[in-house]
Design a protein around this motif. Structure first.
Motif, PDB file in Angstrom:
ATOM      1  N   ASN A 143       0.879  -1.168   0.000  1.00 27.57           N
ATOM      2  CA  ASN A 143       0.000   0.000   0.000  1.00 27.57           C
ATOM      3  C   ASN A 143       0.914   1.215   0.000  1.00 27.57           C
ATOM      4  OD1 ASN A 143      -2.177   1.710   0.136  1.00 27.57           O
ATOM      5  ND2 ASN A 143      -2.581   1.364   2.311  1.00 27.57           N
ATOM      6  N   LEU A 144       1.090   1.826  -1.154  1.00 22.73           N
ATOM      7  CA  LEU A 144       2.046   2.910  -1.338  1.00 22.73           C
ATOM      8  C   LEU A 144       1.335   4.239  -1.522  1.00 22.73           C
ATOM      9  CD1 LEU A 144       4.394   1.206  -3.978  1.00 22.73           C
ATOM     10  CD2 LEU A 144       4.713   1.253  -1.505  1.00 22.73           C
ATOM     11  N   PHE A 145       1.869   5.272  -0.877  1.00 20.09           N
ATOM     12  CA  PHE A 145       1.399   6.635  -1.119  1.00 20.09           C
ATOM     13  C   PHE A 145       2.624   7.539  -1.104  1.00 20.09           C
ATOM     14  CE2 PHE A 145      -0.272  10.786   0.425  1.00 20.09           C
ATOM     15  CZ  PHE A 145      -0.991  11.099  -0.735  1.00 20.09           C
ATOM     16  N   ASN A 146       2.954   8.075  -2.265  1.00 23.29           N
ATOM     17  CA  ASN A 146       4.147   8.902  -2.415  1.00 23.29           C
ATOM     18  C   ASN A 146       3.747  10.287  -2.915  1.00 23.29           C
ATOM     19  OD1 ASN A 146       5.581   6.571  -1.795  1.00 23.29           O
ATOM     20  ND2 ASN A 146       5.869   6.034  -3.945  1.00 23.29           N
ATOM     21  N   THR A 147       4.445  11.302  -2.443  1.00 22.65           N
ATOM     22  CA  THR A 147       4.191  12.677  -2.864  1.00 22.65           C
ATOM     23  C   THR A 147       5.490  13.333  -3.301  1.00 22.65           C
ATOM     24  OG1 THR A 147       4.465  13.529  -0.610  1.00 22.65           O
ATOM     25  CG2 THR A 147       2.238  12.902  -1.302  1.00 22.65           C
ATOM     26  N   GLY A 148       5.351  14.399  -4.062  1.00 22.23           N
ATOM     27  CA  GLY A 148       6.514  15.153  -4.506  1.00 22.23           C
ATOM     28  C   GLY A 148       6.205  16.634  -4.613  1.00 22.23           C
ATOM     29  N   ILE A 149       7.164  17.457  -4.248  1.00 19.62           N
ATOM     30  CA  ILE A 149       7.082  18.911  -4.385  1.00 19.62           C
ATOM     31  C   ILE A 149       8.358  19.367  -5.078  1.00 19.62           C
ATOM     32  CG2 ILE A 149       6.856  21.120  -3.197  1.00 19.62           C
ATOM     33  CD1 ILE A 149       5.577  19.672  -0.881  1.00 19.62           C
ATOM     34  N   GLU A 150       8.218  20.181  -6.120  1.00 16.38           N
ATOM     35  CA  GLU A 150       9.394  20.602  -6.870  1.00 16.38           C
ATOM     36  C   GLU A 150       9.217  22.016  -7.398  1.00 16.38           C
ATOM     37  OE1 GLU A 150      11.773  18.036  -9.853  1.00 16.38           O
ATOM     38  OE2 GLU A 150      10.540  19.354 -11.110  1.00 16.38           O
ATOM     39  N   ALA A 151      10.280  22.794  -7.344  1.00 11.08           N
ATOM     40  CA  ALA A 151      10.350  24.108  -7.975  1.00 11.08           C
ATOM     41  C   ALA A 151      11.458  24.060  -9.022  1.00 11.08           C
ATOM     42  CB  ALA A 151      10.638  25.197  -6.943  1.00 11.08           C
ATOM     43  N   ARG A 152      11.158  24.530 -10.222  1.00  7.49           N
ATOM     44  CA  ARG A 152      12.126  24.409 -11.323  1.00  7.49           C
ATOM     45  C   ARG A 152      12.186  25.717 -12.096  1.00  7.49           C
ATOM     46  NH1 ARG A 152      14.695  20.403 -13.943  1.00  7.49           N
ATOM     47  NH2 ARG A 152      13.696  18.879 -12.555  1.00  7.49           N
ATOM     48  N   HIS A 153      13.405  26.119 -12.429  1.00  7.85           N
ATOM     49  CA  HIS A 153      13.642  27.271 -13.296  1.00  7.85           C
ATOM     50  C   HIS A 153      14.279  26.772 -14.586  1.00  7.85           C
ATOM     51  CE1 HIS A 153      16.251  30.429 -15.048  1.00  7.85           C
ATOM     52  NE2 HIS A 153      15.249  31.228 -14.737  1.00  7.85           N
ATOM     53  N   THR A 154      13.694  27.140 -15.721  1.00 12.66           N
ATOM     54  CA  THR A 154      14.203  26.728 -17.024  1.00 12.66           C
ATOM     55  C   THR A 154      14.506  27.969 -17.834  1.00 12.66           C
ATOM     56  OG1 THR A 154      12.828  24.746 -16.947  1.00 12.66           O
ATOM     57  CG2 THR A 154      13.754  25.352 -19.081  1.00 12.66           C
ATOM     58  N   GLY A 155      15.790  28.247 -18.035  1.00  9.62           N
ATOM     59  CA  GLY A 155      16.206  29.427 -18.771  1.00  9.62           C
ATOM     60  C   GLY A 155      17.068  29.075 -19.966  1.00  9.62           C
ATOM     61  N   GLN A 156      17.507  30.099 -20.686  1.00  9.23           N
ATOM     62  CA  GLN A 156      18.336  29.875 -21.854  1.00  9.23           C
ATOM     63  C   GLN A 156      19.740  29.435 -21.484  1.00  9.23           C
ATOM     64  OE1 GLN A 156      18.197  33.443 -24.209  1.00  9.23           O
ATOM     65  NE2 GLN A 156      16.117  33.044 -24.960  1.00  9.23           N
ATOM     66  N   GLN A 157      20.235  29.890 -20.341  1.00 13.37           N
ATOM     67  CA  GLN A 157      21.586  29.537 -19.928  1.00 13.37           C
ATOM     68  C   GLN A 157      21.643  28.806 -18.592  1.00 13.37           C
ATOM     69  OE1 GLN A 157      23.141  33.809 -21.075  1.00 13.37           O
ATOM     70  NE2 GLN A 157      24.884  32.455 -20.811  1.00 13.37           N
ATOM     71  N   VAL A 158      20.649  29.015 -17.747  1.00  9.55           N
ATOM     72  CA  VAL A 158      20.662  28.432 -16.408  1.00  9.55           C
ATOM     73  C   VAL A 158      19.396  27.622 -16.189  1.00  9.55           C
ATOM     74  CG1 VAL A 158      20.733  28.892 -13.937  1.00  9.55           C
ATOM     75  CG2 VAL A 158      22.074  30.313 -15.501  1.00  9.55           C
ATOM     76  N   ASN A 159      19.560  26.389 -15.727  1.00 12.38           N
ATOM     77  CA  ASN A 159      18.449  25.546 -15.295  1.00 12.38           C
ATOM     78  C   ASN A 159      18.704  25.152 -13.844  1.00 12.38           C
ATOM     79  OD1 ASN A 159      17.250  25.527 -17.874  1.00 12.38           O
ATOM     80  ND2 ASN A 159      18.593  23.877 -18.525  1.00 12.38           N
ATOM     81  N   ALA A 160      17.662  25.169 -13.043  1.00 11.83           N
ATOM     82  CA  ALA A 160      17.815  24.823 -11.631  1.00 11.83           C
ATOM     83  C   ALA A 160      16.549  24.135 -11.146  1.00 11.83           C
ATOM     84  CB  ALA A 160      18.104  26.061 -10.786  1.00 11.83           C
ATOM     85  N   ALA A 161      16.707  23.250 -10.160  1.00 11.52           N
ATOM     86  CA  ALA A 161      15.565  22.548  -9.589  1.00 11.52           C
ATOM     87  C   ALA A 161      15.856  22.229  -8.131  1.00 11.52           C
ATOM     88  CB  ALA A 161      15.269  21.264 -10.358  1.00 11.52           C
ATOM     89  N   VAL A 162      14.799  22.206  -7.339  1.00  4.84           N
ATOM     90  CA  VAL A 162      14.879  21.787  -5.947  1.00  4.84           C
ATOM     91  C   VAL A 162      13.567  21.102  -5.610  1.00  4.84           C
ATOM     92  CG1 VAL A 162      14.051  24.028  -5.137  1.00  4.84           C
ATOM     93  CG2 VAL A 162      15.320  22.537  -3.577  1.00  4.84           C
ATOM     94  N   GLY A 163      13.639  19.989  -4.867  1.00  2.51           N
ATOM     95  CA  GLY A 163      12.419  19.252  -4.597  1.00  2.51           C
ATOM     96  C   GLY A 163      12.532  18.322  -3.414  1.00  2.51           C
ATOM     97  N   LEU A 164      11.392  17.774  -3.021  1.00  6.39           N
ATOM     98  CA  LEU A 164      11.301  16.828  -1.915  1.00  6.39           C
ATOM     99  C   LEU A 164      10.392  15.684  -2.333  1.00  6.39           C
ATOM    100  CD1 LEU A 164      11.844  16.105   1.104  1.00  6.39           C
ATOM    101  CD2 LEU A 164       9.735  17.359   1.637  1.00  6.39           C
ATOM    102  N   ALA A 165      10.920  14.443  -2.297  1.00  9.25           N
ATOM    103  CA  ALA A 165      10.142  13.239  -2.601  1.00  9.25           C
ATOM    104  C   ALA A 165       9.918  12.475  -1.297  1.00  9.25           C
ATOM    105  CB  ALA A 165      10.880  12.368  -3.607  1.00  9.25           C
TER     106      ALA A 165
END
Length: 545
Positions: A424-446
């Protein structure tokens, strides 16, 4: 020895700073007065060429993604571990329809070497992609070569597709993969374990007026072999699983709706009669017939549902069904949700891929389960995405999922057995992501809230990637922190970089699991007592063909 090498490399990086400090601390020098000599020299223009200095390689990431283009590459072409990263360069508009290729060679610590070759033509029919990859390490995690800490991976795959619109279209995919893992001295009987996988998938789509008939036949093989040590072993050393899955369907597509009727059959069975496998557990089968529909109610809202009937080796019959929808509110919000009942019959390959140290055993049973899930994407600012996701699964009808478990006490093979677990599985995720021409960044919690498949129930992750506008160089890093109320694991930190040396030539630098460099031979556990490769660093040279 490896620690001495690492310290020497660090010393080389910091030696220029030390020299500069020494020069600052020394006393001043007295020079002769040459002012009159200088004044006597006539003013003459002097052309001094600018030195062609390469920028200092900084830790960097995988090269940037290519510009969006209307192409489709079969998913299987991208699924093999170690496959060449086709993102290494920008593709011009006129490149599609022409054969292209890339080659890469590299060297790593502990006698690690790697070689990749890819050829592809994505833009015209017939299109194809061919990928070859080989990696080997005879020693890792600060263990010397020949001590059982070895790893070898070789793969070859090809995907071919042809046909035209309103005419029969065909595709053929084939793949071979071979992997060897040393048993790290944990087995009294064997020195290593190897797996070999084969698959062959032809498919055809045939238009018949308003309808389209499609078929696919997937054949597969998964073999496990144990390499003997110095003594002769009479127990089983090899098992092979054969699989076959034919699919036949017909669909009708209108402007806003689509219907399909599909039937499939799936079979997996062990051959060569290993005595360790019970005869009653030798085979697993599954068959389904289902009717599916989808509706494009508007460009911002799509929905669909399916209903069928099925049977498998664990259940005499069951009723698979699903319902889903995707909705969007301009550039502010998008929502997707799904739910239903489904059944999966997994190959032993999936178990051996999860844990390569799993022993020969019976074919695993069917996994029938309820499922539900959803994703919400928010776009509060330009190039910023906030993502919230949740997934739930629960076993149905007494079935479950195969999971490795420790070998029986007193065994000499040193390998894992496996069992069927209801879950019986219940998983969640929260993520913030920036997608640019030169810089990509992400931070999250699983997070895992009910049954746990991983050792820790929480995982915090982050990544950062940069590349300059002309793709001359780039850098990236990623980190993952696994924790729960019982403790926290040592973070996994990876860094990589690339530098363009010339037209079509790149130098890639990589460092994996950097914090493990400070733990020495203790390393990081993969499946206790077996270690992961741990800290690794090396260089790859990449060529565009």
């Amino acid at each position: 020895m490896k620690r001495i090498i690492a310290i020497s490399i660090i010393a080389l990086f910091f030696s220029p700073l030390m020299l500069l400090a020494q020069q600052t601390e020394q006393g001043s020098l007295t020079l002769p007065d040459v002012a009159e000599d200088v004044r006597a020299v006539e003013n003459t223009p002097v052309a001094v060429p600018v030195p062609d200095l390469l920028p200092i390689p900084i830790p960097a990431a995988a090269p940037p993604l290519p510009k969006e283009q209307p192409i489709t590459i079969p998913e299987s072409a991208l699924s093999t571990a170690g496959a060449l990263d086709a993102r290494s360069r920008q593709l011009s508009d006129d490149a599609f329809g022409k054969a292209m290729g890339e080659a890469m060679v590299g060297a790593f610590l502990w006698d690690g070497v790697t070689a990749h070759l890819s050829l592809y033509r994505p833009g015209s029919d017939p299109s194809f992609s061919i990928i070859f990859s080989h990696e080997t390490q005879d020693g890792f995690a600060f263990h010397e070569p020949g001590s059982g800490f070895s790893l070898r991976k070789t793969s070859l795959q090809g995907n071919f597709r042809g046909g035209k619109d309103n005419a029969p279209r065909w595709s053929i995919s084939a793949a071979f993969a071979d992997q060897f893992n040393g048993l790290q001295g944990q087995s009294q009987d064997f020195s290593g374990i190897s797996h070999r996988y084969l698959s062959f998938i032809p498919a055809l789509r045939f238009p018949l007026g308003a309808f389209t008939v499609y078929s696919e036949l997937e054949g597969s093989s998964a073999a496990l072999s144990l390499e003997r040590g110095q003594s002769t072993i009479s127990t089983d050393v090899r098992a092979q699983e054969l699989g076959i899955q034919p699919t036949l369907g017909i669909e009708w597509a209108g402007k806003v709706m689509k219907f399909s009727l599909e039937g499939l059959y799936r079979f997996y069975g062990l051959i060569n009669n290993p005595s360790s496998v019970a005869v009653s557990d030798r085979l697993v089968q599954q068959g389904e017939i289902r009717l599916a529909s989808s509706f494009d109610i508007s460009p911002a809202f799509q929905t669909g549902a399916s209903l069928g009937i099925g049977t498998n080796s664990s259940l005499l019959w069951y009723v698979p069904f699903s319902i889903w929808f995707d909705a969007g509110l301009g550039d502010v919000l998008s929502v997707s949700a799904k739910g239903g009942l489904e059944s999966e019959t997994r190959s032993l390959r999936e178990l051996w891929t999860l844990n390569p140290y799993t022993d020969i055993g019976p074919v695993q049973t069917a996994d029938t389960h309820w499922f539900a899930g959803g994703v919400i994407n928010l776009y509060p600012w330009k190039a910023i995405t906030l993502r919230f996701s949740a997934d739930w699964k629960a076993s149905f009808g007494g079935t479950g999922q195969i999971w490795p478990q420790e070998a029986a006490a007193g065994g000499t093979r040193g390998l894992f057995s496996y069992e069927t677990r209801s879950y019986n599985l219940f998983n969640t995720g929260i993520e913030a992501r920036h997608t640019g021409q030169q810089v990509n960044a992400a931070v999250g919690l699983a997070s895992q809230w009910l049954d746990k498949w991983d050792k820790r129930s929480q995982a915090f992750y982050t990544s950062l990637e940069y590349h300059d506008t002309n793709n001359r160089f780039g850098a990236a890093g990623s980190a993952r922190f696994s924790f729960d109320s019982a403790g926290i694991d040592i973070p996994a930190l990876d860094m990589s970089a690339y530098l363009r040396l010339g037209n079509g030539i790149r130098l890639n630098a990589e460092a994996q699991d950097i914090f493990m460099a400070f733990r020495g031979p203790q390393g990081r556990m993969l499946w206790e007592p077996y270690l992961e490769t741990g800290f690794q660093a090396g260089l790859r040279l990449q060529f565009t063909l």
